[in-house]
Design a protein around this motif. Sequence first.
Motif, PDB file in Angstrom:
ATOM      1  N   GLY A   1      13.597 -11.923   6.934  1.00 52.09           N
ATOM      2  CA  GLY A   1      12.664 -10.921   7.288  1.00 52.09           C
ATOM      3  C   GLY A   1      13.231  -9.755   7.611  1.00 52.09           C
ATOM      4  N   ILE A   2      12.455  -8.569   7.492  1.00 50.78           N
ATOM      5  CA  ILE A   2      12.898  -7.315   7.726  1.00 50.78           C
ATOM      6  C   ILE A   2      12.126  -6.795   8.968  1.00 50.78           C
ATOM      7  CG2 ILE A   2      12.937  -4.910   7.125  1.00 50.78           C
ATOM      8  CD1 ILE A   2      13.791  -5.806   4.380  1.00 50.78           C
ATOM      9  N   GLU A   3      12.651  -6.258   9.990  1.00 48.33           N
ATOM     10  CA  GLU A   3      11.830  -5.731  11.194  1.00 48.33           C
ATOM     11  C   GLU A   3      10.587  -4.579  11.082  1.00 48.33           C
ATOM     12  OE1 GLU A   3      11.881  -7.605  14.171  1.00 48.33           O
ATOM     13  OE2 GLU A   3      13.025  -8.945  12.518  1.00 48.33           O
ATOM     14  N   ASP A   4      11.503  -3.595  10.382  1.00 46.69           N
ATOM     15  CA  ASP A   4      10.548  -2.478  10.060  1.00 46.69           C
ATOM     16  C   ASP A   4      10.716  -2.037   8.690  1.00 46.69           C
ATOM     17  OD1 ASP A   4       9.587   0.070   9.895  1.00 46.69           O
ATOM     18  OD2 ASP A   4      10.091   0.733  11.859  1.00 46.69           O
ATOM     19  N   GLY A   5       9.931  -2.489   7.757  1.00 43.15           N
ATOM     20  CA  GLY A   5       9.919  -2.409   6.346  1.00 43.15           C
ATOM     21  C   GLY A   5      10.022  -0.705   6.001  1.00 43.15           C
ATOM     22  N   ARG A   6       9.225   0.030   6.411  1.00 39.11           N
ATOM     23  CA  ARG A   6       9.342   1.404   6.172  1.00 39.11           C
ATOM     24  C   ARG A   6      10.786   2.057   6.556  1.00 39.11           C
ATOM     25  NH1 ARG A   6       7.076   4.041   2.413  1.00 39.11           N
ATOM     26  NH2 ARG A   6       8.913   4.957   1.948  1.00 39.11           N
TER      27      ARG A   6
ATOM     28  N   PHE B   1      -4.500   6.667   7.752  1.00 38.86           N
ATOM     29  CA  PHE B   1      -5.470   6.030   8.477  1.00 38.86           C
ATOM     30  C   PHE B   1      -5.058   4.717   8.699  1.00 38.86           C
ATOM     31  CE2 PHE B   1      -8.010   9.506   7.224  1.00 38.86           C
ATOM     32  CZ  PHE B   1      -8.639  10.002   8.542  1.00 38.86           C
ATOM     33  N   PRO B   2      -4.221   4.372   9.725  1.00 32.89           N
ATOM     34  CA  PRO B   2      -3.765   2.754   9.708  1.00 32.89           C
ATOM     35  C   PRO B   2      -5.011   1.942  10.021  1.00 32.89           C
ATOM     36  CG  PRO B   2      -2.608   4.296  10.924  1.00 32.89           C
ATOM     37  CD  PRO B   2      -3.766   5.212  10.435  1.00 32.89           C
ATOM     38  N   ALA B   3      -6.216   2.400  10.442  1.00 36.75           N
ATOM     39  CA  ALA B   3      -7.326   1.680  10.727  1.00 36.75           C
ATOM     40  C   ALA B   3      -7.528   0.703   9.499  1.00 36.75           C
ATOM     41  CB  ALA B   3      -8.347   2.471  11.123  1.00 36.75           C
TER      42      ALA B   3
ATOM     43  N   PHE C   1       5.857  -3.845   6.222  1.00 36.61           N
ATOM     44  CA  PHE C   1       6.239  -2.435   5.306  1.00 36.61           C
ATOM     45  C   PHE C   1       4.834  -1.738   5.477  1.00 36.61           C
ATOM     46  CE2 PHE C   1       9.170  -5.500   3.534  1.00 36.61           C
ATOM     47  CZ  PHE C   1      10.143  -4.684   2.855  1.00 36.61           C
ATOM     48  N   GLY C   2       3.984  -1.998   6.222  1.00 40.67           N
ATOM     49  CA  GLY C   2       2.642  -1.265   6.307  1.00 40.67           C
ATOM     50  C   GLY C   2       1.893  -1.119   5.095  1.00 40.67           C
ATOM     51  N   PRO C   3       1.366  -0.075   4.894  1.00 43.19           N
ATOM     52  CA  PRO C   3       0.301  -0.075   3.661  1.00 43.19           C
ATOM     53  C   PRO C   3       1.037  -0.121   2.407  1.00 43.19           C
ATOM     54  CG  PRO C   3       0.658   2.145   4.459  1.00 43.19           C
ATOM     55  CD  PRO C   3       1.415   1.494   5.593  1.00 43.19           C
TER      56      PRO C   3
ATOM     57  N   THR D   1      -0.736  -6.386 -12.476  1.00 43.56           N
ATOM     58  CA  THR D   1      -0.725  -5.223 -11.304  1.00 43.56           C
ATOM     59  C   THR D   1       0.603  -5.076 -10.845  1.00 43.56           C
ATOM     60  OG1 THR D   1      -0.961  -7.127  -9.521  1.00 43.56           O
ATOM     61  CG2 THR D   1      -3.029  -6.127 -10.329  1.00 43.56           C
ATOM     62  N   SER D   2       0.731  -3.698 -10.241  1.00 46.53           N
ATOM     63  CA  SER D   2       2.083  -3.316  -9.765  1.00 46.53           C
ATOM     64  C   SER D   2       1.881  -2.814  -8.154  1.00 46.53           C
ATOM     65  CB  SER D   2       2.704  -2.259 -10.655  1.00 46.53           C
ATOM     66  OG  SER D   2       3.841  -1.945 -10.094  1.00 46.53           O
ATOM     67  N   VAL D   3       2.729  -2.955  -7.452  1.00 53.26           N
ATOM     68  CA  VAL D   3       2.750  -2.626  -6.027  1.00 53.26           C
ATOM     69  C   VAL D   3       3.624  -1.920  -5.645  1.00 53.26           C
ATOM     70  CG1 VAL D   3       2.657  -3.699  -3.780  1.00 53.26           C
ATOM     71  CG2 VAL D   3       1.633  -4.819  -5.741  1.00 53.26           C
ATOM     72  N   ARG D   4       3.511  -0.906  -4.777  1.00 52.90           N
ATOM     73  CA  ARG D   4       4.684  -0.054  -4.081  1.00 52.90           C
ATOM     74  C   ARG D   4       4.287  -0.183  -2.532  1.00 52.90           C
ATOM     75  NH1 ARG D   4       6.362  -0.720  -8.592  1.00 52.90           N
ATOM     76  NH2 ARG D   4       7.130   0.718 -10.061  1.00 52.90           N
ATOM     77  N   VAL D   5       5.317   0.411  -1.777  1.00 48.20           N
ATOM     78  CA  VAL D   5       5.071   0.608  -0.546  1.00 48.20           C
ATOM     79  C   VAL D   5       4.534   2.295  -0.316  1.00 48.20           C
ATOM     80  CG1 VAL D   5       6.387   0.741   1.885  1.00 48.20           C
ATOM     81  CG2 VAL D   5       6.766  -1.013   0.310  1.00 48.20           C
ATOM     82  N   ALA D   6       3.657   2.391   0.515  1.00 47.91           N
ATOM     83  CA  ALA D   6       3.104   3.704   0.763  1.00 47.91           C
ATOM     84  C   ALA D   6       3.823   4.417   1.774  1.00 47.91           C
ATOM     85  CB  ALA D   6       1.765   3.664   1.073  1.00 47.91           C
ATOM     86  N   PRO D   7       4.088   5.809   1.876  1.00 49.47           N
ATOM     87  CA  PRO D   7       3.567   6.442   0.600  1.00 49.47           C
ATOM     88  C   PRO D   7       4.270   6.701  -0.409  1.00 49.47           C
ATOM     89  CG  PRO D   7       4.748   7.878   2.375  1.00 49.47           C
ATOM     90  CD  PRO D   7       4.784   6.623   2.787  1.00 49.47           C
ATOM     91  N   VAL D   8       3.524   6.912  -1.777  1.00 54.20           N
ATOM     92  CA  VAL D   8       4.000   6.899  -2.884  1.00 54.20           C
ATOM     93  C   VAL D   8       4.099   8.280  -3.410  1.00 54.20           C
ATOM     94  CG1 VAL D   8       3.313   5.833  -5.272  1.00 54.20           C
ATOM     95  CG2 VAL D   8       3.014   4.486  -3.488  1.00 54.20           C
ATOM     96  N   SER D   9       5.280   8.357  -4.083  1.00 56.55           N
ATOM     97  CA  SER D   9       5.672   9.714  -4.870  1.00 56.55           C
ATOM     98  C   SER D   9       5.034   9.739  -6.362  1.00 56.55           C
ATOM     99  CB  SER D   9       6.832   9.846  -5.078  1.00 56.55           C
ATOM    100  OG  SER D   9       7.683   9.071  -5.984  1.00 56.55           O
ATOM    101  N   GLU D  10       5.022  11.178  -6.811  1.00 54.38           N
ATOM    102  CA  GLU D  10       4.533  10.973  -8.199  1.00 54.38           C
ATOM    103  C   GLU D  10       5.106  10.135  -9.297  1.00 54.38           C
ATOM    104  OE1 GLU D  10       3.241  14.192 -11.902  1.00 54.38           O
ATOM    105  OE2 GLU D  10       4.441  14.836  -9.822  1.00 54.38           O
TER     106      GLU D  10
END
Length: 701
Positions: free
Chosen positions: A217-222, A669-671, A597-599, A616-625
């Motif tokens: 596992g990874i503690e802080d993905g971002r 908005f982490p909510a 990893f967050g959002p 589908t395809s997935v990325r960790v946010a924030p996502v660049s162009e």
Amino acid sequence: MTSQDDAGGLFAPDRVAVVGATEREGAIGRAIVANLAEFDGDVVAVNPKRDSVLGYDCYPDLGSVPDPVDLAVVVVPPSVAVDAVRDAGEAGVRSVVVITAGFSETGGEGAERERELAAVADEYDLDLVGPNSLGVLSTPTGLNATFGPSNALPGNLSFMSQSGAFITAVLDWANDQGIGFKDVVSLGNKAVLDETDFLEFWADDPETSVVLGYLEGIEDGRAFVDTAREVTQETPAVVVKSGRTEAGAQAASSHTGTIAGSEAAYEAGFEQAGVVRAENVQELFDFARALDGLPLPASDDVAVVTNAGGPGVMATDAVGDSRLSMASFTDDTLDALEAAMPEEANVYNPVDVIGDADLERFETAVDTVLADDNVGCAVVVSAPTAVLDFAELADVVAAAQAEHGKPVVACLMGGERTAAAERALSEAGIPNYFDPARAIHSLDALAVQADVEAREYEAPTEFDVDRERAREILAAAADRDDRRLGVEAMDLLEAYGIPTPEGEVVDDPTDAERVAGRIDGDVVMKIVSPDILHKSDIGGVKVGVPPDEVRDAYEDLVTRARNYQPDATILGVQVQELVDTDAGTETILGANRDPQFGPLVLFGLGGIFVEVLEDTSVRVAPVSEREAAGMVDDLDSAPLLRGARGREPADESAVTAAVQRLSQLVTDFPAILELDVNPLLATPDGVQALDVRLTIDPEEL
């Protein structure tokens, strides 16, 4: 720990103290002291019951040691381990390895003890490894502060593992294979230092050529993605991540206290971070050997030269399972091969020099294909024959790579007769694999790393959005104690610049007629209730309602909802422009929040097909162009967006902008725990979000 200076005490200490040292047979405290016999620096023991341990001076506590200690290895029982670490801080020790188990991996009391340990480390600014660690070792200084049975051979690979047992097995196997290491660390429970810290540290280490990791596992993905994205531009990182299945994730959690994140998050995170992912231990070291000794390819086009048709076909099949392509030779190359090869040989890729090939024929074929500008890399495959000496062929392969500067891997298939050849290849940095597929997959890893190093990092676009309006919408839902929102949150998308059809949520039939009156043509009407998720199932959606029937439709929708669930909260009815879905392609745009990893942002084929085709395809946010565009490229159904079968192509720039805007929304908005826009209609004129659902955590607002 962010620099070589900061970690000097961990991997290059002048003095090591073993707290809990003993001479008792079978004790870990004895094993660690014994393993430090070849250490270049000083070793002291700490044990109030002894004057010496295995010939080393012994002191009652760290404060009694007359000279400064750089590294303390703690082996005392868990009940006193926190106090031992505090003593280290009081004594001015900077680096501590806690071997002791009995912390978060045991839950309850152990987890609380680990929190105390981390607090002490923070108080004294300690670089702390563990607890529940096998220890650390570093070959340049002869440091082996582990209780493993084997030391490491010197080398340029630095290796971190969340499993201590994995390290002992790997070192035993690596010694057999002649694979060496610079540093090795058993991460243990990662109470303080984790994988991101060591990744950053080794990036600045000129003696580390490749970083390897076994992670549960990874503690802080971002933080890991942000750090690795910079590190892997110059230093390759190869990781095996276990816990890919639900059962595996549960086992990882019980093993080290890790809460395993979703597999999709790790796949996306590693790709964005430029980390090469290995599926198993064999691949981990196959890739490491290639990345350690070979240049990166200028292209993904591979040539195969073989004296055996079957293995050549196996290599070609493996290319089809990779990002590589079989190189198309130039006419000059084909002419040269035809002139030099017997008539029975195949001069097209894969080049089959046939079974009676001698050294000269092999050498000509290898030199010829490597000289071709269309070839980025090559694999030389050979079965043993009576007319060919593998050791001589190894010299030919090494010389060809040196001359042409292109990566070459070997697949000399045999037993004892390959030993001398493997030594010669190893000296040239060329790995040899028995299986042609392994050889190709290692070249594939080189191609992935070449792509990583060629990337130019692009920061995510900061769009001009109405954050305050978005906050008001979410806060209003929280005030109503609504955790689930539907079409009443369409304005949330509008606030972030994601287009929606014209419409409004109204709470009486007169307003419904008013809204319908300003929309040209028939409308769609939907009941709005946080308590009724599947509105179509209860007849809560009406499509193609004429303006003169809007009032009756409003009354009917509310009645149906009341009859279905009398206690449901009814916020009203959404009156919305009727959109022709045949005018474009239905896609899905979504997000959820991963614990590590967050959002995460998801994009794919939508509508009724999303659960069936799962494209589908997935990325960790924030996502660049660039990353948003890559999400579209990932889809098997991408041709549907690009005009397949005579369809007019969708506005792909509008699609990628919508992906980025949603990424910004869920990052801001982490909510927002989950959000689905399905369908997001992609047309030649842009995109429109036709429906939305989201789940929020009011406590995060």
